[in-house]
Design a protein around this motif. Structure first.
Motif, PDB file in Angstrom:
ATOM      1  N   HIS A 307       0.862  -1.191   0.000  1.00  0.00           N
ATOM      2  CA  HIS A 307       0.000   0.000   0.000  1.00  0.00           C
ATOM      3  C   HIS A 307       0.897   1.239   0.000  1.00  0.00           C
ATOM      4  O   HIS A 307       1.952   1.255   0.661  1.00  0.00           O
ATOM      5  N   PRO A 308       0.518   2.304  -0.721  1.00  0.00           N
ATOM      6  CA  PRO A 308       1.382   3.492  -0.840  1.00  0.00           C
ATOM      7  C   PRO A 308       1.754   4.139   0.478  1.00  0.00           C
ATOM      8  O   PRO A 308       2.746   4.871   0.553  1.00  0.00           O
ATOM      9  N   ASP A 309       0.999   3.888   1.532  1.00  0.00           N
ATOM     10  CA  ASP A 309       1.284   4.500   2.832  1.00  0.00           C
ATOM     11  C   ASP A 309       2.324   3.721   3.630  1.00  0.00           C
ATOM     12  O   ASP A 309       2.675   4.119   4.737  1.00  0.00           O
ATOM     13  N   ARG A 321       4.157   1.965   9.006  1.00  0.00           N
ATOM     14  CA  ARG A 321       3.283   2.996   8.461  1.00  0.00           C
ATOM     15  C   ARG A 321       4.090   4.275   8.262  1.00  0.00           C
ATOM     16  O   ARG A 321       4.856   4.682   9.130  1.00  0.00           O
ATOM     17  N   GLY A 322       3.869   4.950   7.080  1.00  0.00           N
ATOM     18  CA  GLY A 322       4.627   6.166   6.812  1.00  0.00           C
ATOM     19  C   GLY A 322       3.877   7.427   7.137  1.00  0.00           C
ATOM     20  O   GLY A 322       4.459   8.448   7.479  1.00  0.00           O
ATOM     21  N   PHE A 461      -2.806   3.835  11.832  1.00  0.00           N
ATOM     22  CA  PHE A 461      -1.633   4.596  12.275  1.00  0.00           C
ATOM     23  C   PHE A 461      -1.785   5.063  13.719  1.00  0.00           C
ATOM     24  O   PHE A 461      -0.811   5.170  14.467  1.00  0.00           O
ATOM     25  N   LEU A 462      -3.028   5.349  14.130  1.00  0.00           N
ATOM     26  CA  LEU A 462      -3.352   5.733  15.509  1.00  0.00           C
ATOM     27  C   LEU A 462      -2.543   6.932  15.982  1.00  0.00           C
ATOM     28  O   LEU A 462      -2.055   6.971  17.122  1.00  0.00           O
ATOM     29  N   GLY A 463      -2.393   7.925  15.100  1.00  0.00           N
ATOM     30  CA  GLY A 463      -1.687   9.135  15.483  1.00  0.00           C
ATOM     31  C   GLY A 463      -0.242   8.909  15.871  1.00  0.00           C
ATOM     32  O   GLY A 463       0.304   9.653  16.690  1.00  0.00           O
ATOM     33  N   GLY A 464       0.368   7.877  15.299  1.00  0.00           N
ATOM     34  CA  GLY A 464       1.767   7.578  15.607  1.00  0.00           C
ATOM     35  C   GLY A 464       1.955   6.508  16.657  1.00  0.00           C
ATOM     36  O   GLY A 464       3.082   6.023  16.858  1.00  0.00           O
TER      37      GLY A 464
END
Length: 486
Positions: A307-309, A321-322, A461-464
Motif C-alpha cells: 500500500h502506498p502509505d 506505516r509512513g 496509524f493511531l496518530g503515531g
C-alpha cells in the motif's frame, strides 16, 4: 345430590348441640350459637349458675349471660318446617360419634389434636384447651396445608432449575474438555509425535481433572435427586391427607407441619468447570520450535504489492506505516493494495511445509497470515477464508482474533511479541504460535489450491502510536518446501 347435601346442612343447623335433637324453643346466647331453652337452662343449673352469673357457651366456650338469652323465632319456624317435611332428627347414619359419650363429634381440641363432643368439652381434661368447631378447625388447617403445599412446590421448582443448571455444567465441562482434547491431539500431531510422552501426560492430567469435576457434579445431582424424592413423597402424603375426612385430616397434624417446616432445599456445592491447567505445550518442550525451524523459509517483502502509505526497509525485511500523502499514480499498479495497509511476501507457496517468524513487538494493531495469489487487493477487503485470506489479527491493543466466519476470539496467556507461522499445504493447515512462550495460538483448516503468499497487515496509524514496524526474522535456509521467489 346437591339438594341432599343442602337438606343435611339445614338439618344440622336445626339440631341442638346439647341434646342432639331438633331444638325446642330455640334461644340464642351472646356468641350467636343456638340451643333449646330447656337444655341451656339445665346447663346453667348443672354449673350452679344462678341469677346473672356468666357461663361458657357449651359449643365455643365464649362467656355468656343468662339475661342475654333471646328467643330465635326464625330458627323455631325453620325447625318446625323441617319437622313438617318429615326429616328425621338426631344423628344421621354413619356420623362419627364420641366413643366415650356416644355424642356427635362437633368440636376439635387443638392441644390434643382430636375431635371431641360437647360433653368432652366440659370435661376437666379439655376445659382449659383451645377448642373450635370441627368445620372451622378443618378450614384453618386446610389453609395452612395449602400454604405448605405452595412452599414445597416452589422448592421443587427451584430444585428442578438447579438440577438443570448442574446438568448443563456437566455438559459444558464435557464440551470444554472435548475442545481442549482436540486441540492437544491436533497440535501434537503436527509435531510428528516427537512429543508423544508429553502429550500422553497432559491428556492423563486432563482426564483426571475431568473425572474430579464430573464426580463433584454427579454427587450434586445425586443429592438433588434424593432431596427431590423426599419432597415428592411428602407432597403426595399431604395431597392424600387433604382428601381424608376432617377427623382423619387433623390426625398427627403437628407432626406433618413440623416435617414440612423442617424441609429446606440444600443448595449443592458450587462446582467450577474451568480447567485448572492451561494444557498448552509447556515451555520445557524446547523441541517444538527446533522442529518447526526445519521448515523455515527466508521471507522477504514485495514492494510492488505494498500500500502506498507503507515504508519498507532496504533489505525488505521490515515494514512500517509512513503517514505520508498518498500519490494517485501508486494505485495504477494492479498488484498493489489500494485501501488496506497490506504488503505481501515475495515467496509463493504451492506445496510442502513452510515456517517463518515475525516480530510484532508492542504494536497495538497488526495482522499476519497468508492469502491466495489471486485474492482481491482493491477496495474494501474482508479478511476471511471465503475470500482467500487466512489472517490472525490484534486490534485495540488487546483483542486477538482469528478472522474466521464468525470471528474466533483468542486469549493468549502471554502477550505475543513474536509470531511463528507454519504452513502445511497438503494437510490444509495454517498454524500460528506465540514464540514468546512457545504456545499454540490458532490453526486454520482448509483445502488449498493455487499459490499462497505471506501477508502483513500494519493496522491503523493511531496518530503515531502504531508506528512500530513488523520485522521478519532472518532465516537463510530454504529446504523441503514448495516455494517460488518472484
Amino acid at each position: 345430590m346437591a339438594l341432599s347435601g343442602a337438606l343435611e346442612r339445614l338439618q344440622e343447623e336445626a339440631i341442638c348441640s346439647i341434646c342432639l335433637e331438633y331444638m325446642s324453643e330455640p334461644v340464642s346466647v351472646d356468641c350467636g350459637h343456638n340451643f333449646c331453652r330447656g337444655c341451656i337452662t339445665k346447663h346453667c343449673q348443672e354449673k350452679c349458675l344462678w341469677n346473672d352469673a356468666p357461663f361458657s357457651c357449651p359449643q365455643c366456650r365464649a362467656p355468656c349471660r343468662r339475661s342475654s338469652l333471646r328467643p330465635n323465632r326464625q330458627l323455631a319456624n325453620i325447625v318446625e318446617s323441617i319437622r313438617q317435611l318429615g326429616l328425621g332428627g338426631g344423628v344421621a347414619p354413619g356420623t362419627p360419634l364420641c366413643t366415650q359419650h356416644d355424642e356427635r363429634l362437633k368440636l376439635f381440641c387443638e392441644v390434643d389434636e382430636e375431635a371431641i363432643c360437647v360433653v368432652c368439652r366440659e370435661s376437666q381434661h379439655h376445659r382449659s384447651h383451645a377448642v373450635y368447631p370441627i368445620e372451622e378447625a378443618a378450614q384453618v388447617y386446610k389453609v395452612k396445608l395449602q400454604k405448605v403445599l405452595e412452599h414445597l412446590s416452589k422448592e421443587v421448582e427451584d430444585m428442578k432449575k438447579c438440577e438443570s443448571v448442574t446438568k448443563m455444567k456437566m455438559q459444558e465441562c464435557k464440551e470444554t474438555v472435548k475442545k481442549k482434547r482436540e486441540r492437544i491431539v491436533s497440535e501434537f500431531g503436527k509435531l510428528h509425535r516427537l512429543l508423544a510422552a508429553e502429550e500422553k501426560l497432559l491428556l492423563q492430567k486432563l482426564e483426571e481433572e475431568e473425572k474430579q469435576i464430573l464426580v463433584m457434579i454427579s454427587e450434586n445431582v445425586v443429592r438433588l435427586m434424593e432431596q427431590k424424592s423426599l419432597l415428592d413423597e411428602l407432597i403426595l402424603e399431604i395431597k392424600e391427607k387433604m382428601h381424608l375426612p376432617d377427623e382423619g385430616l387433623l390426625k398427627d397434624m403437628k407432626c406433618i407441619l413440623s416435617r414440612c417446616e423442617a424441609v429446606k432445599f440444600q443448595t449443592p456445592k458450587a462446582v467450577s468447570v474451568t480447567l485448572k491447567e492451561d494444557y498448552s505445550i509447556p515451555e520445557r518442550c524446547l523441541g517444538m520450535r527446533d522442529m518447526l525451524k526445519k521448515f523455515k523459509v527466508d521471507v522477504t517483502l514485495d514492494p510492488e504489492t505494498a500500500h502506498p502509505d507503507l515504508i519498507l526497509s532496504e533489505d525488505h525485511k521490515s515494514v512500517r506505516r509512513g503517514g505520508r500523502k498518498l500519490l494517485v499514480s501508486f494505485f495504477d499498479n494492479p498488484r498493489r493494495f489500494s485501501s488496506a495497509p497490506v504488503v505481501l511476501g515475495v515467496q509463493l507457496f504451492f506445496s510442502g511445509r513452510c515456517y517463518w517468524e515475525v516480530h510484532v513487538g508492542d504494536k497495538p494493531e497488526w495482522g499476519l497470515g497468508l492469502c491466495k495469489e489471486a485474492a482481491s487487493r482493491k477496495g474494501n477487503i474482508l479478511f476471511s477464508p471465503n475470500n482467500g485470506y487466512w489472517v490472525l489479527r490484534l486490534q485495540n491493543g488487546g483483542n486477538y482474533e482469528a478472522l474466521t466466519c464468525p470471528v474466533s476470539r483468542l486469549t493468549p496467556s502471554i502477550r505475543p511479541r513474536c509470531i511463528g507461522i507454519f504452513l502445511d499445504y497438503e494437510a490444509g493447515e495454517i498454524s500460528f504460535y506465540n514464540v514468546s512462550d512457545r504456545s499454540h495460538l490458532y490453526t486454520f483448516t482448509d483445502k488449498f489450491s493455487g499459490k499462497l503468499r505471506p501477508l502483513f497487515y500494519l493496522g491503523s496509524f493511531l496518530g503515531g502510536k502504531n508506528a512500530e514496524p513488523l520485522v521478519i526474522s532472518w532465516m537463510r535456509d530454504m529446504q523441503g518446501t514448495g516455494c517460488i521467489v518472484l
